[in-house]
Design an enzyme around this catalytic site. Structure first.
Site, PDB file in Angstrom:
ATOM      1  N   PHE A 156       0.764  -1.203   0.177  1.00  0.00           N
ATOM      2  CA  PHE A 156      -0.083   0.034  -0.121  1.00  0.00           C
ATOM      3  C   PHE A 156       0.939   1.316   0.107  1.00  0.00           C
ATOM      4  CE2 PHE A 156       0.846   0.102   4.503  1.00  0.00           C
ATOM      5  CZ  PHE A 156       1.009   1.366   4.916  1.00  0.00           C
ATOM      6  N   SER A 187       5.378  -6.910   3.608  1.00  0.00           N
ATOM      7  CA  SER A 187       5.988  -7.190   4.647  1.00  0.00           C
ATOM      8  C   SER A 187       6.832  -8.370   4.731  1.00  0.00           C
ATOM      9  CB  SER A 187       4.850  -7.270   5.668  1.00  0.00           C
ATOM     10  OG  SER A 187       3.969  -8.178   5.371  1.00  0.00           O
ATOM     11  N   CYS A 243       9.441   1.763   3.627  1.00  0.00           N
ATOM     12  CA  CYS A 243      10.333   0.898   3.694  1.00  0.00           C
ATOM     13  C   CYS A 243      11.729   1.332   4.033  1.00  0.00           C
ATOM     14  CB  CYS A 243      10.316  -0.116   2.818  1.00  0.00           C
ATOM     15  SG  CYS A 243      10.845   0.254   1.356  1.00  0.00           S
ATOM     16  N   GLU A 287       8.879  -3.750  13.254  1.00  0.00           N
ATOM     17  CA  GLU A 287       8.872  -2.909  12.236  1.00  0.00           C
ATOM     18  C   GLU A 287       7.505  -1.941  12.286  1.00  0.00           C
ATOM     19  OE1 GLU A 287       7.669  -3.571   8.187  1.00  0.00           O
ATOM     20  OE2 GLU A 287       9.004  -2.118   7.534  1.00  0.00           O
ATOM     21  N   GLU A 323      -4.863  -3.729  -1.908  1.00  0.00           N
ATOM     22  CA  GLU A 323      -6.485  -3.497  -1.888  1.00  0.00           C
ATOM     23  C   GLU A 323      -6.731  -2.297  -1.105  1.00  0.00           C
ATOM     24  OE1 GLU A 323      -4.721  -5.500  -0.540  1.00  0.00           O
ATOM     25  OE2 GLU A 323      -5.798  -6.819   1.010  1.00  0.00           O
ATOM     26  N   LYS A 332      -1.183  -7.149  -9.178  1.00  0.00           N
ATOM     27  CA  LYS A 332      -2.123  -7.293  -7.954  1.00  0.00           C
ATOM     28  C   LYS A 332      -1.835  -6.278  -6.989  1.00  0.00           C
ATOM     29  CE  LYS A 332      -3.138  -8.532  -4.583  1.00  0.00           C
ATOM     30  NZ  LYS A 332      -3.315  -7.380  -3.162  1.00  0.00           N
TER      31      LYS A 332
HETATM   32  P1  NAD Z   1       1.569  -6.598   3.090  1.00  0.00           P
HETATM   33  O1  NAD Z   1       2.698  -7.484   3.110  1.00  0.00           O
HETATM   34  O2  NAD Z   1       0.688  -6.516   4.259  1.00  0.00           O
HETATM   35  O3  NAD Z   1       0.865  -6.397   1.374  1.00  0.00           O
HETATM   36  C1  NAD Z   1       1.611  -6.408   0.396  1.00  0.00           C
HETATM   37  C2  NAD Z   1       0.922  -7.199  -0.648  1.00  0.00           C
HETATM   38  O4  NAD Z   1       0.426  -8.528  -0.348  1.00  0.00           O
HETATM   39  C3  NAD Z   1      -0.678  -6.757  -0.815  1.00  0.00           C
HETATM   40  O5  NAD Z   1      -0.664  -6.675  -2.535  1.00  0.00           O
HETATM   41  C4  NAD Z   1      -1.622  -7.706   0.037  1.00  0.00           C
HETATM   42  O6  NAD Z   1      -2.906  -7.589  -0.842  1.00  0.00           O
HETATM   43  C5  NAD Z   1      -0.808  -8.781  -0.369  1.00  0.00           C
HETATM   44  N1  NAD Z   1      -0.994  -9.877   0.959  1.00  0.00           N
HETATM   45  C6  NAD Z   1      -1.390  -9.263   2.300  1.00  0.00           C
HETATM   46  N2  NAD Z   1      -1.690 -10.417   2.889  1.00  0.00           N
HETATM   47  C7  NAD Z   1      -1.253 -11.490   2.338  1.00  0.00           C
HETATM   48  C8  NAD Z   1      -1.393 -12.746   2.487  1.00  0.00           C
HETATM   49  N3  NAD Z   1      -1.682 -13.282   3.840  1.00  0.00           N
HETATM   50  N4  NAD Z   1      -1.407 -13.862   1.568  1.00  0.00           N
HETATM   51  C9  NAD Z   1      -0.931 -13.194   0.124  1.00  0.00           C
HETATM   52  N5  NAD Z   1      -0.902 -12.045  -0.004  1.00  0.00           N
HETATM   53  C10 NAD Z   1      -1.114 -11.093   0.946  1.00  0.00           C
HETATM   54  O7  NAD Z   1       2.328  -5.042   3.104  1.00  0.00           O
HETATM   55  P2  NAD Z   1       1.721  -3.688   2.922  1.00  0.00           P
HETATM   56  O8  NAD Z   1       1.239  -3.392   4.454  1.00  0.00           O
HETATM   57  O9  NAD Z   1       0.879  -3.305   1.972  1.00  0.00           O
HETATM   58  O10 NAD Z   1       3.079  -2.915   2.938  1.00  0.00           O
HETATM   59  C11 NAD Z   1       3.807  -2.608   4.012  1.00  0.00           C
HETATM   60  C12 NAD Z   1       5.097  -3.431   3.963  1.00  0.00           C
HETATM   61  O11 NAD Z   1       5.729  -3.483   2.709  1.00  0.00           O
HETATM   62  C13 NAD Z   1       6.112  -3.075   5.113  1.00  0.00           C
HETATM   63  O12 NAD Z   1       6.379  -4.162   5.799  1.00  0.00           O
HETATM   64  C14 NAD Z   1       6.999  -2.389   4.503  1.00  0.00           C
HETATM   65  O13 NAD Z   1       8.392  -2.664   4.745  1.00  0.00           O
HETATM   66  C15 NAD Z   1       7.141  -3.299   3.035  1.00  0.00           C
HETATM   67  N6  NAD Z   1       7.735  -2.663   1.822  1.00  0.00           N
HETATM   68  C16 NAD Z   1       9.123  -2.946   1.592  1.00  0.00           C
HETATM   69  C17 NAD Z   1       9.557  -2.421   0.637  1.00  0.00           C
HETATM   70  C18 NAD Z   1      11.152  -2.829   0.094  1.00  0.00           C
HETATM   71  O14 NAD Z   1      11.372  -2.462  -0.894  1.00  0.00           O
HETATM   72  N7  NAD Z   1      11.399  -3.917   0.671  1.00  0.00           N
HETATM   73  C19 NAD Z   1       8.989  -1.453  -0.086  1.00  0.00           C
HETATM   74  C20 NAD Z   1       7.808  -0.789   0.368  1.00  0.00           C
HETATM   75  C21 NAD Z   1       7.085  -1.669   1.128  1.00  0.00           C
END
Ligand code: NAD
Length: 503
Positions: free
Chosen positions: A157, A234, A289, A389, A184, A181
């Site tokens: 997000f 994450s 991040c 985090e 959401e 994808k």
């Molecule tokens: P998230 O892991 O909750 O979601 C990321 C994606 O995974 C979304 O599209 C979501 O719909 C999907 N998802 C969520 N739960 C899932 C599940 N149980 N099974 C399969 N898919 C699932 O992350 P977020 O809250 O959207 O974003 C923040 C996180 O992203 C933070 O931890 C941040 O550090 C990380 N991030 C990392 C980088 C990097 O380059 N390392 C960059 C941006 C964000």
């Protein structure tokens, strides 16, 4: 506070075969305007069958798109660059209305994505193969790079425009077709980008958007026609994506979470360090991040630095990103409450809360998901405030006695995304760069996000897989290499020889 569902809530569509397609699963999720605390849209959550339709559309588009000449693909991407540059203000407004980040920050996100689009335009040069003449008598060897086919991108997000742009410009440039994808929580940017790519001349199906949750993600991970997965999110989900996609035989890069430390040595310019800590700690409400969330300060200068940071925090304006504010709300109420709960954890663990973001007086709607900048000093490294985090506007200060203690702390973290050192000692900075086990390092630079022609990615639990995002890594990830050994017949024939071919 109440969650208000706006009366005229629209439901978004997927984007399949070059046009909006209504969701058919019957499942949707709310999309909020975080500064208003209102549901403004609903996003469809795809079923496995809808994922199949998106992948089928991308698969059908692959022969045409990958078969187009380099000149034609270049022209489409160039058009896209021009259109995005001209209309980026529209996209920034979309980002602010669903993510909450202030408009200037949204513009910065788009700019960093645009840089990858511009870098992708170098693909005719970067993906040139190699050629060795006469490796054996009359035999030449050369290599070519070919697209993988349908590639999947799953994005978080916090950067709804930039993170997809880390991947799809390079994927498309090299002839792949894409299924995105998006998160959401802020899904509209993906549809807007899909429309712009169509306007730029991309054939229908070459860029497909399927909205959803775990069902859609699992559909992509299991789909035999999806050749690769580029995931950002994450760490627990990144770990799952990496394992599942790899088990299904896909190429995978899964970028995870972070806990980024900024080490301040006693000889640092403390005003520069204080500015940097505030910018990197509270920009985008800490939902980056590469945000700095742990400030590791050598104790002789800690009191002075904490005072300078607190002074600067007092000048920050938290509020609606469409107004003249420095920091917006958090993305959802649930996330806001989770982040705020760490302030009580800090107090219980004996830390000193210097600035409590719960006391913020925002320039925005009372229902917004507000939490002001929070500064916590003397955080024990055993506390969840230090270990987790938090992903919000909470900056923890950990005091250490020496450079060595600071580096040991950073290297003990399971994460290894970004880190920074602030010092005027070139020798210390050089040693830090060599000793620290982190993928992206800033020297007197707090958010060292590499430019598009380097690659973005961390170490340890911040990246699963061996390919970082964009830069040369991006071109390698989205192409398969073929090595060709070729001989054009000449009048001399070698005869039968069952030995292993040598030169
Ligand atoms: P998230 O892991 O909750 O979601 C990321 C994606 O995974 C979304 O599209 C979501 O719909 C999907 N998802 C969520 N739960 C899932 C599940 N149980 N099974 C399969 N898919 C699932 O992350 P977020 O809250 O959207 O974003 C923040 C996180 O992203 C933070 O931890 C941040 O550090 C990380 N991030 C990392 C980088 C990097 O380059 N390392 C960059 C941006 C964000």
């Amino acid at each position: 506070m109440t969650i208000i569902d706006a009366p005229a809530t629209t439901t978004l569509s997927h984007w399949i075969d070059g046009r909006p397609v209504e969701g058919a699963s019957g499942r949707t999720a709310p999309v909020y305007d975080p500064a208003l605390g209102q549901v403004t849209k609903r996003v469809p959550l795809a079923s496995a069958e809808e994922v199949d339709a998106a992948v089928a559309s991308a698969k059908a588009a692959f022969p045409e798109w990958s078969g187009q000449s380099i000149t034609k693909r270049l022209a489409v991407l160039f058009n896209f660059r021009e259109l995005l540059n001209a209309r980026k203000a529209e996209l920034a407004e979309i980002l602010t209305s669903e993510h909450g980040k202030v408009l200037s920050d949204a513009a910065g996100e788009i700019q960093r994505g645009l840089e990858v689009v511009e870098f992708a335009l170098s693909f005719p040069h970067v993906t040139k193969g190699e050629f060795s003449q006469n490796v054996s008598t009359g035999i030449d060897v050369y290599s070519v790079r070919e697209p993988l086919g349908v590639v999947g991108i799953i994005s978080p997000f916090n950067f709804p425009a930039m993170v997809p742009m880390w991947f799809f410009p390079i994927a498309l440039a090299t002839g792949n077709t894409v299924v995105l994808k998006p998160s959401e929580k802020d899904p509209s940017a993906a549809n807007w980008i899909a429309g712009l790519l169509a306007e730029a001349g991309l054939p229908a199906g070459a860029f497909t958007v399927v909205h959803g949750d775990k069902v859609a993600v699992d559909g992509l991970l299991a789909h035999p026609d999806v050749r690769s997965i580029s995931f950002v999110g994450s760490t627990p989900i990144a770990r799952y994506i990496y394992a599942t996609a790899a088990a299904n035989g896909k190429r995978v890069q899964a970028l995870g979470g972070a806990k980024n430390h900024m080490l301040v040595l006693p000889d640092a310019d403390l005003d520069l360090a204080a500015d940097a800590a505030v910018n990197a700690g509270f920009g985008s409400a800490g939902e980056r991040c590469m945000a700095i969330s742990a400030l590791v300060v050598v104790d002789t200068v800690a009191d002075a630095l904490v005072a300078k940071i607190a002074e600067r925090i007092a000048t920050l304006r938290t509020g609606d990103g469409r107004r003249n504010c420095d920091m917006g709300p958090l993305v959802t109420r649930e996330h806001r409450d989770k982040v705020a709960s760490y302030i009580d954890v800090a107090l219980a663990d004996g830390a000193t809360v210097v600035t409590d973001g719960r006391e913020v007086n925002p320039d925005g709607d009372a229902n917004g998901f507000w939490l002001g900048p929070t500064l916590i000093d003397k955080v024990p490294t055993t506390s969840a405030v230090y270990r987790d985090e938090i992903f919000g506007p909470v900056l923890s200060v950990v005091r250490v006695h020496s450079y060595e203690e600071g580096v040991a702390l950073i290297n003990a973290s399971p994460y290894g995304n970004g880190t920074a050192i602030f010092t005027n000692d070139g020798g210390a900075a050089r040693r830090f760069q060599q000793e620290v086990t982190v993928g992206m390092i800033g020297i007197n630079v707090p958010i060292p996000v590499p430019v598009a022609y380097y690659s973005f990615g961390g170490w340890k639990d911040s990246l699963f897989g061996d390919a970082k995002a964009y830069g040369e890594n991006g071109f390698r990830f989205f192409t398969n290499e073929k090595a060709i050994t070729s001989r054009w017949l000449d009048p001399s024939h070698g005869g039968i020889n069952l030995g292993f071919p040598t030169n």
